[in-house]
Design an enzyme around this catalytic site. Structure first.
Site: not given
Length: 418
Positions: A101, A103, A135, A170, A193
């Site tokens: 991800h 974001d 992250d 998120e 992750e």
């Protein structure tokens, strides 16, 4: 022993390029709900195109997405959003998906960051600091580095290798949901992750709750005529603490290493509008853990029953019950099927890339793992960084971990796709 092809691919890993791309990714302030979410998806699409992947970069139909009964929800509104998927080589269903991800959460108080700049991507002593380093742009950079090495080595893949970069993880996972709804699937998925060196084949889930606690307003000098919503919240605090204790009594074995496998916490409380008025409303929001293997409906029922029981025992709340609602994203739990080879393949790739055999643990937080698992795609998490520093003002990632992940991902991709 590494094969000749594997050695060739590892030799093609460009460490400087991986670090440079991580810096570029961090310097795009892709906070949830901002236009930079779209900017960074364009950056990823351009990079995948340059590596020779077949790229699907599309604007998402948000009204259709959010009206889908299975939509996982979000916590910030978006006017536009984009998906991005690349596929390298092969025919048919991808043998492996790499998911990351793009974001990041807001940086918070800028005074907590050096030079008041959370997106500087500052490097010192082999560590990159900044929002998103851990992250999870470190993982995204490692994915891109692995794909670049395979492409540079000229390896012919029998099955496609897919890369999914997604927005909105998120605040609920809308990006992964949209990507899967578009038909992008695969035989297995690794999510990059941060896992602090462990391989994580299971995530507990989480839900956001809102409690509206009623009171009765009056002048503070005659407070006995009224009912303070703040004081009534203390009744609920005790009930929530008891509920958390009960839900942590017998944790799943993959979560037994944690002090709290299924945490419940209150994150915000708002009450009162005048210092000398007894407050007639308190609104509290928090995070509620969903146990491994438990449906979100079952989890909600347990929470609502605990609140109802607490209200029934209180003279005021019995006749003026608390309202419970569930705003924001919905994170179900997710679990890799027993004996799925993705676990052993990932462990072997990690050790062959130069670290001792990683531990295998579950995680107490939600992620996009549950969406791929729900779609029937065996999924686990393994990536650089430590989640303890995610969302923090001291967020950082050790570059050595990013470069190790790059090599582990390259080996795993070769073994799943050739």
């Amino acid at each position: 022993m590494l094969s000749e092809v594997e050695q060739r691919v590892l030799a093609a890993v460009d460490d400087e390029r991986v670090v440079a791309e991580l810096r570029e990714l961090v310097q795009i302030p892709s906070v949830d709900g901002t236009p930079a979410e779209g900017e960074i998806q364009s950056w990823c699409a351009d990079r995948l195109n340059a590596l020779g992947l077949a790229v699907d970069h599309w604007e998402i139909d948000l009204p259709a997405l959010t009206s889908d009964p299975a939509f996982p929800g979000w916590e910030v509104e978006r006017e536009r959003a984009w998906g991005c998927v690349g596929a390298l080589g092969g025919d048919g269903t991808p043998g492996l998906i790499f998911n990351g991800h793009i974001d990041v959460v807001p940086p918070g108080d800028l005074a907590q960051w050096p030079n008041r700049d959370p997106f500087s991507a500052r490097v010192a002593d082999g560590v990159m600091w900044g929002r998103g380093t851990c992250d999870m742009k470190g993982g995204v950079a490692a994915i891109l580095g692995a794909v670049a090495a395979i492409a540079a080595a000229g390896v012919e893949l029998r099955k496609p290798l897919a890369v999914h970069t997604v927005f909105g993880e998120e605040d609920g996972g809308a990006g992964a949901f949209a990507t899967l709804q578009r038909g992008h699937t695969g035989e297995a998925c690794l999510i990059a992750e941060p896992t602090a060196g462990a391989v994580i084949p299971a995530n507990a889930g989480s839900l956001t709750f809102r409690l509206e606690v009623p009171g009765l307003a009056t002048h503070g000098s005659t407070r006995s005529r009224g009912v303070s919503a703040i004081e009534k919240f203390t009744v609920l605090q005790s009930a929530l603490q008891a509920l958390e204790a009960e839900r942590n009594r017998d944790p799943h074995p993959l979560l037994a290493h944690l002090d709290l496998a299924n945490p419940l916490s209150v994150g915000t409380i708002q009450s009162g509008d005048w210092a000398s008025t007894v407050p007639d409303l308190l609104v509290a929001e928090g995070r509620y853990g969903v146990r491994l293997g438990e449906s979100v409906d079952t989890a909600r029922t347990a929470f609502e029953a605990a609140i109802a029981e607490a209200c029934a025992k209180d003279e005021w709340l019995r006749d003026h019950p608390v309202t419970v609602t569930w705003p924001g994203g919905e994170f179900a739990s997710g679990l890799l099927p027993d004996n799925d080879p993705l676990l052993s393949h990932t462990l072997q790739a990690a050790t062959d890339a130069g670290v001792p055999t990683p531990p295998v643990n579950g995680a107490p937080y939600g992620s996009d793992l549950r969406q791929y698992a729900a779609a029937g795609i065996p999924t686990l998490q393994y990536g650089p960084g430590d989640v303890r520093y995610a969302h923090a003002a001291d967020e950082h990632v050790h570059l050595s971990e990013v470069l190790h992940a790059t090599r582990a991902y390259a080996l795993l991709a070769l073994r799943r796709c050739t």
